[in-house]
Scaffold this active site. Structure first.
Site, PDB file in Angstrom:
ATOM      1  N   ARG A 151       0.649  -1.284   0.163  1.00 38.61           N
ATOM      2  CA  ARG A 151       0.118  -0.129   0.253  1.00 38.61           C
ATOM      3  C   ARG A 151       0.600   1.946  -0.163  1.00 38.61           C
ATOM      4  NH1 ARG A 151      -3.613   2.282   4.991  1.00 38.61           N
ATOM      5  NH2 ARG A 151      -1.553   2.960   4.799  1.00 38.61           N
ATOM      6  N   TYR A 163      -2.269  11.784   7.240  1.00 39.89           N
ATOM      7  CA  TYR A 163      -1.918  10.531   7.652  1.00 39.89           C
ATOM      8  C   TYR A 163      -1.078  10.034   8.365  1.00 39.89           C
ATOM      9  CZ  TYR A 163      -5.027   6.428   9.069  1.00 39.89           C
ATOM     10  OH  TYR A 163      -4.924   5.171   9.477  1.00 39.89           O
ATOM     11  N   ASP A 233      -5.197   3.832  -0.011  1.00 38.84           N
ATOM     12  CA  ASP A 233      -5.981   4.499   1.059  1.00 38.84           C
ATOM     13  C   ASP A 233      -6.166   6.120   1.159  1.00 38.84           C
ATOM     14  OD1 ASP A 233      -7.818   3.893   2.980  1.00 38.84           O
ATOM     15  OD2 ASP A 233      -6.518   2.745   4.359  1.00 38.84           O
ATOM     16  N   HIS A 235      -8.939   7.273   2.615  1.00 36.18           N
ATOM     17  CA  HIS A 235      -9.495   7.273   4.197  1.00 36.18           C
ATOM     18  C   HIS A 235     -10.741   7.989   3.982  1.00 36.18           C
ATOM     19  CE1 HIS A 235      -6.241   5.401   5.980  1.00 36.18           C
ATOM     20  NE2 HIS A 235      -5.225   6.150   5.670  1.00 36.18           N
ATOM     21  N   GLU A 259      -8.990   1.940  -1.449  1.00 37.49           N
ATOM     22  CA  GLU A 259      -9.376   2.257  -0.407  1.00 37.49           C
ATOM     23  C   GLU A 259     -10.253   3.082  -0.056  1.00 37.49           C
ATOM     24  OE1 GLU A 259      -6.981   0.090   2.748  1.00 37.49           O
ATOM     25  OE2 GLU A 259      -8.032   0.600   4.001  1.00 37.49           O
ATOM     26  N   GLU A 285     -13.083  -1.721   6.614  1.00 38.65           N
ATOM     27  CA  GLU A 285     -12.469  -1.300   7.756  1.00 38.65           C
ATOM     28  C   GLU A 285     -13.618  -0.720   9.599  1.00 38.65           C
ATOM     29  OE1 GLU A 285      -9.020   0.547   6.843  1.00 38.65           O
ATOM     30  OE2 GLU A 285      -9.247   1.924   8.876  1.00 38.65           O
ATOM     31  N   ARG A 306     -12.979  -5.222   4.039  1.00 39.99           N
ATOM     32  CA  ARG A 306     -12.092  -4.965   4.691  1.00 39.99           C
ATOM     33  C   ARG A 306     -12.207  -5.624   6.229  1.00 39.99           C
ATOM     34  NH1 ARG A 306      -7.963  -3.861   4.778  1.00 39.99           N
ATOM     35  NH2 ARG A 306      -7.357  -1.740   5.583  1.00 39.99           N
ATOM     36  N   GLU A 362      -4.241  -7.559   5.377  1.00 40.79           N
ATOM     37  CA  GLU A 362      -3.108  -6.232   5.626  1.00 40.79           C
ATOM     38  C   GLU A 362      -1.843  -6.788   7.085  1.00 40.79           C
ATOM     39  OE1 GLU A 362      -5.330  -3.134   7.399  1.00 40.79           O
ATOM     40  OE2 GLU A 362      -3.168  -1.674   6.043  1.00 40.79           O
ATOM     41  N   TRP A 425     -11.772  11.730   8.498  1.00 37.62           N
ATOM     42  CA  TRP A 425     -10.837  11.116   8.985  1.00 37.62           C
ATOM     43  C   TRP A 425     -10.204   9.975   8.118  1.00 37.62           C
ATOM     44  CZ3 TRP A 425      -6.188  11.863   9.988  1.00 37.62           C
ATOM     45  CH2 TRP A 425      -5.031  10.803  10.053  1.00 37.62           C
TER      46      TRP A 425
HETATM   47  O1  KDG Z   1      -7.844   2.814  13.225  1.00 35.95           O
HETATM   48  C1  KDG Z   1      -7.396   3.218  12.272  1.00 35.95           C
HETATM   49  C2  KDG Z   1      -6.054   2.735  11.605  1.00 35.95           C
HETATM   50  O2  KDG Z   1      -5.905   1.163  12.158  1.00 35.95           O
HETATM   51  C3  KDG Z   1      -6.734   2.247  10.570  1.00 35.95           C
HETATM   52  O3  KDG Z   1      -7.194   4.100  10.051  1.00 35.95           O
HETATM   53  C4  KDG Z   1      -5.562   2.073   9.503  1.00 35.95           C
HETATM   54  O4  KDG Z   1      -6.728   2.724   7.401  1.00 35.95           O
HETATM   55  C5  KDG Z   1      -5.895   2.178   8.372  1.00 35.95           C
HETATM   56  C6  KDG Z   1      -5.464   1.120   7.221  1.00 35.95           C
HETATM   57  O5  KDG Z   1      -6.087   0.299   6.331  1.00 35.95           O
HETATM   58  O6  KDG Z   1      -4.924   0.164   8.028  1.00 35.95           O
HETATM   59 MG    MG Z   2      -8.188   2.168   5.644  1.00 40.83          MG
END
Ligand code: KDG
Ligand code: MG
Length: 425
Positions: A151, A163, A233, A235, A259, A285, A306, A362, A425
């Site tokens: 990634r 980030y 990613d 976010h 992602e 996630e 995820r 991951e 975020w």
């Molecule tokens: O606690 C939040 C993080 O684990 C996350 O933001 C990390 O986006 C993330 C990732 O894909 O690992």
């Molecule tokens: Mg992520």
């Protein structure tokens, strides 16, 4: 297992070997011990309290073999359902009970889930660089460690920390979980919030990111050639239109996945993104149940789900998500940052080894001391992970060592746009 064993204790272990981890320890009358991860980055004590105050008393005297019944009891029986705190707690109990069942039967958990469907599990790791040359060095370093999937994240020209990627951050970064800013300092160029101690704050500028990301990822693809699997990613920071534009701009890069392009709450927007780009999408996630995944899976709005074994109700529930996803050719690529413990990572690998539509795990890795606190049978080799063949999850927690690292308050950073308003975020 005799079927007559009972749970006699359920204890919560909180430790902070560099970052906070919450772990559930279930003990049975026959002396078996099961471990479950209950770590929710930045909200650790809420889960600890949920477990200690509301779940542990209900577990005493129950049959540890009745994993599904206990899951239903804690989920349906609680009336208040879902959400990250509840589902992480349920997940921790589920993991600990699978661990006990494995130890009671002398089998690694993946054998109890039907046995291996693959020999090893492909994993991806992170590479970050403040600028493109440093990112390329970071990617090369991960390739040298054998990773076949990476990634790639970088800083954005004109912005400070993005980030966790800052000018001075190590290329192999940990996920953010910073101690509160004191109110005045500016560590790594990050500013504290205007209201005193609290999460560190970053400035975000979508236009600057959208100008930079396609160029940055194209440079990585050109550098590594066609074979390395590349991931990125976002976010949750884009609108549907921006996400569609980015997806189109990245098609030639041939990403393995893009992602979290948009905030997770508004699932309808993925239809718009899908209409405009074929870039594979990964989301979930922050999801905690199959119900949050349902529309995205059944409408084929994503390619990878995820959800994390510990935040989505444990092995029992992740297997349900996988079963639904399998019907729609959606594959699993579970969350595995450094802010879930090696207990959860191990559990995810038992699912991965035994679940046909598990695509990739991951794996950010851990600081050496974390491997000492959580001794594990799982192992990394040549771009792949394996859960090991110890009975249960194959994890033992060194409680004496864990006790040497007391909890430290920590938060994920907060991001604001240039006008001061909060962004996702
Ligand atoms: O606690 C939040 C993080 O684990 C996350 O933001 C990390 O986006 C993330 C990732 O894909 O690992
Ligand atoms: Mg992520």
């Amino acid at each position: 297992m005799s079927g007559t064993d009972t749970i006699v204790a359920a204890d919560v272990v909180i430790t902070s070997p560099g970052r906070n981890f919450v772990t559930l320890k279930i003990t049975t009358a026959e002396g078996l011990v099961g471990w479950g991860d209950a770590t929710l980055n930045g909200r650790e004590l809420a889960v600890a309290s949920y477990l200690r105050d509301h779940v542990a008393p209900l577990l005493i005297g129950r049959d540890p073999a009745r994993i599904e019944d206990t899951w239903q009891y804690l989920y349906r029986g609680a009336y208040w359902r879902r959400g990250p705190v509840t589902m992480t707690s349920v997940g921790a109990v589920d993991l600990a009970l699978w661990d006990i069942k494995g130890k009671a039967t002398g089998q690694p958990v993946y054998q109890l889930l039907g046995g291996a469907v693959r020999d090893r599990i492909l994993c991806y790791t992170h590479a970050s660089g403040w600028d493109v040359p440093r990112l390329l060095d970071a990617v090369d370093a991960q390739r040298e460690r054998g990773f076949r999937a990476v990634r790639a994240q970088s800083g954005v020209p004109g912005l400070g920390t993005v980030y966790g990627v800052s000018e001075n951050a190590p290329a192999h970064e940990q996920t953010p979980g910073h101690k509160p800013a004191s109110g005045h300092e500016q560590p790594d160029g990050r500013g504290p919030g205007p209201h005193g101690p609290g999460p560190q704050e970053e400035i975000w500028d979508t236009d600057a990111y959208l100008r930079h990301a396609p160029e940055m990822l194209a440079a990585v693809r050109e550098h590594v050639g066609p074979e390395l699997k590349l991931l990125h990613d976002v976010h949750h920071r884009l609108t549907p239109g921006e996400a569609a534009r980015l997806g189109k701009a990245l098609e030639a890069v041939n990403l393995f996945w893009l992602e979290d392009v948009t905030p997770a709450e508004n699932q309808e927007v993925l239809r718009h993104v899908r209409r405009h780009t074929t870039v594979p999408l990964a989301i979930g996630e922050v999801f905690n149940t199959v119900w949050e995944c349902q529309t995205l899976i059944t409408e084929q709005l994503i390619d990878f789900v995820r959800t994390c074994v510990t935040h989505a109700g444990g092995i029992s529930h992740l297997r349900r998500i996988a079963a639904l996803a399998e019907l729609w050719q959606v594959r699993l690529g579970p969350h595995g940052p450094s802010d879930i413990s090696p207990v959860a990572l191990g559990a995810s690998l038992h699912v991965g080894l035994s679940t046909p539509n598990f695509a990739i795990q991951e794996y950010m890795g851990y600081e050496p001391v974390v491997h000492e606190v959580f001794r594990h049978a799982w192992s990394y080799e040549d771009g792949h992970l394996h859960p090991g063949d110890e009975p249960g999850l194959g994890i033992e927690v060194d409680e004496a060592l864990a006790a040497r690292f007391p909890y430290e308050p920590a938060y994920l950073p907060v991001a604001r746009r240039r006008d001061g308003s909060i962004t996702d975020w």
